[in-house]
Design a protein around this motif. Sequence first.
Motif, mmCIF file in Angstrom:
data_model
loop_
_atom_site.group_PDB
_atom_site.id
_atom_site.type_symbol
_atom_site.label_atom_id
_atom_site.label_comp_id
_atom_site.label_asym_id
_atom_site.label_seq_id
_atom_site.Cartn_x
_atom_site.Cartn_y
_atom_site.Cartn_z
ATOM 1 N N ARG A 1 51.626 61.864 69.065
ATOM 2 C CA ARG A 1 51.505 60.649 69.870
ATOM 3 C C ARG A 1 50.419 60.790 70.935
ATOM 4 N NH1 ARG A 1 56.241 58.887 73.816
ATOM 5 N NH2 ARG A 1 55.157 60.384 75.099
ATOM 6 N N ASN B 1 66.143 67.726 72.525
ATOM 7 C CA ASN B 1 65.734 66.601 73.374
ATOM 8 C C ASN B 1 66.314 65.267 72.926
ATOM 9 O OD1 ASN B 1 63.816 67.517 75.509
ATOM 10 N ND2 ASN B 1 62.893 68.497 73.740
ATOM 11 N N LEU B 2 66.962 65.247 71.772
ATOM 12 C CA LEU B 2 67.580 64.007 71.294
ATOM 13 C C LEU B 2 68.960 63.876 71.924
ATOM 14 C CD1 LEU B 2 67.546 61.531 69.410
ATOM 15 C CD2 LEU B 2 68.639 62.984 67.689
ATOM 16 N N LEU C 1 56.116 65.168 66.896
ATOM 17 C CA LEU C 1 55.770 63.753 67.040
ATOM 18 C C LEU C 1 55.207 63.449 68.426
ATOM 19 C CD1 LEU C 1 58.665 62.017 65.102
ATOM 20 C CD2 LEU C 1 56.233 61.978 64.529
ATOM 21 N N ASN C 2 55.719 64.134 69.443
ATOM 22 C CA ASN C 2 55.187 63.947 70.788
ATOM 23 C C ASN C 2 53.731 64.425 70.868
ATOM 24 O OD1 ASN C 2 55.474 63.323 73.674
ATOM 25 N ND2 ASN C 2 55.243 65.526 73.919
ATOM 26 N N THR D 1 56.794 57.805 60.681
ATOM 27 C CA THR D 1 58.234 58.109 60.700
ATOM 28 C C THR D 1 59.055 57.292 59.704
ATOM 29 O OG1 THR D 1 58.579 56.556 62.526
ATOM 30 C CG2 THR D 1 58.194 58.874 63.108
ATOM 31 N N ILE E 1 65.749 68.804 64.291
ATOM 32 C CA ILE E 1 65.333 67.525 64.884
ATOM 33 C C ILE E 1 64.508 67.732 66.154
ATOM 34 C CG2 ILE E 1 67.389 67.110 66.296
ATOM 35 C CD1 ILE E 1 65.804 64.387 64.208
ATOM 36 N N ASN E 2 64.802 68.782 66.924
ATOM 37 C CA ASN E 2 64.056 69.014 68.156
ATOM 38 C C ASN E 2 62.604 69.387 67.857
ATOM 39 O OD1 ASN E 2 64.319 68.900 71.021
ATOM 40 N ND2 ASN E 2 64.001 71.106 71.062
ATOM 41 N N GLU E 3 62.384 70.177 66.806
ATOM 42 C CA GLU E 3 61.017 70.530 66.408
ATOM 43 C C GLU E 3 60.267 69.281 65.953
ATOM 44 O OE1 GLU E 3 58.616 73.407 63.276
ATOM 45 O OE2 GLU E 3 60.780 73.596 63.454
ATOM 46 N N LEU E 4 60.944 68.412 65.223
ATOM 47 C CA LEU E 4 60.326 67.154 64.793
ATOM 48 C C LEU E 4 59.928 66.304 66.007
ATOM 49 C CD1 LEU E 4 59.566 65.053 62.625
ATOM 50 C CD2 LEU E 4 61.953 64.283 62.693
ATOM 51 N N LEU E 5 60.807 66.217 66.995
ATOM 52 C CA LEU E 5 60.492 65.466 68.216
ATOM 53 C C LEU E 5 59.273 66.054 68.925
ATOM 54 C CD1 LEU E 5 64.055 64.900 69.689
ATOM 55 C CD2 LEU E 5 62.537 63.156 68.760
ATOM 56 N N HIS E 6 59.223 67.362 68.999
ATOM 57 C CA HIS E 6 58.095 68.040 69.656
ATOM 58 C C HIS E 6 56.788 67.720 68.916
ATOM 59 C CE1 HIS E 6 55.819 71.126 71.752
ATOM 60 N NE2 HIS E 6 55.433 71.603 70.578
#
Length: 195
Positions: A168, A127-128, A164-165, A186, A157-162
């Motif tokens: 959030r 997603n980045l 963090l979402n 972060t 990085i995609n797992e990290l984005l998931h």
Amino acid sequence: MDENHLFPVFFKLEQLQVLVVGGGNIGFEKVNAMLQNAPAARITVVATFFKPELEALAQRSSGVELVQKPFSCGDVFGKQLVIAATNDRELNQCVWEKAKASKVLINVADTPELCDFYLGSVVTKGNLKIAISTNGKSPTIAKRIKEVLQDSLPDGINELLHNLNQLRERLKGDFAEKVKQLNKITAPLVEKKSS
């Protein structure tokens, strides 16, 4: 000092109508780049001939329509983005004039002064998505920077984005408080490590 004053924007091409004028190498390159980033993009390509690779790409992509005919001003009707992608400067100029008269954003390949927007190099990891612009000065440098970033960004990085979402969505407080909490969480991502 010369600076890049472009405003980066990410278009949802599946919600827009895109016109590409040119069915040769440049047209193929532009259509292929859009489909790599937005597989559901809706693109009409108008040209008097089509490179076989573009025909094959159109057969695999339901959102791509090839219209074999000379360009006319009516081709711009109903479009939100236009890309003039021919080797014919006079034809590209004509496409630019018709797009401007219709108040449609246009990119004229290899002619920065006639572009409302550029198609930059793009780094994608899940997603980045990072777009790189050299303000039309050097696509080659943008391509090299893309390679460096693609190699240096971790595969996770995609797992990290998931994660963090999800975090959030669970945070309490107003927008400013959520930003503050997420910045704290972060911060280790950008802290410099001491040797």
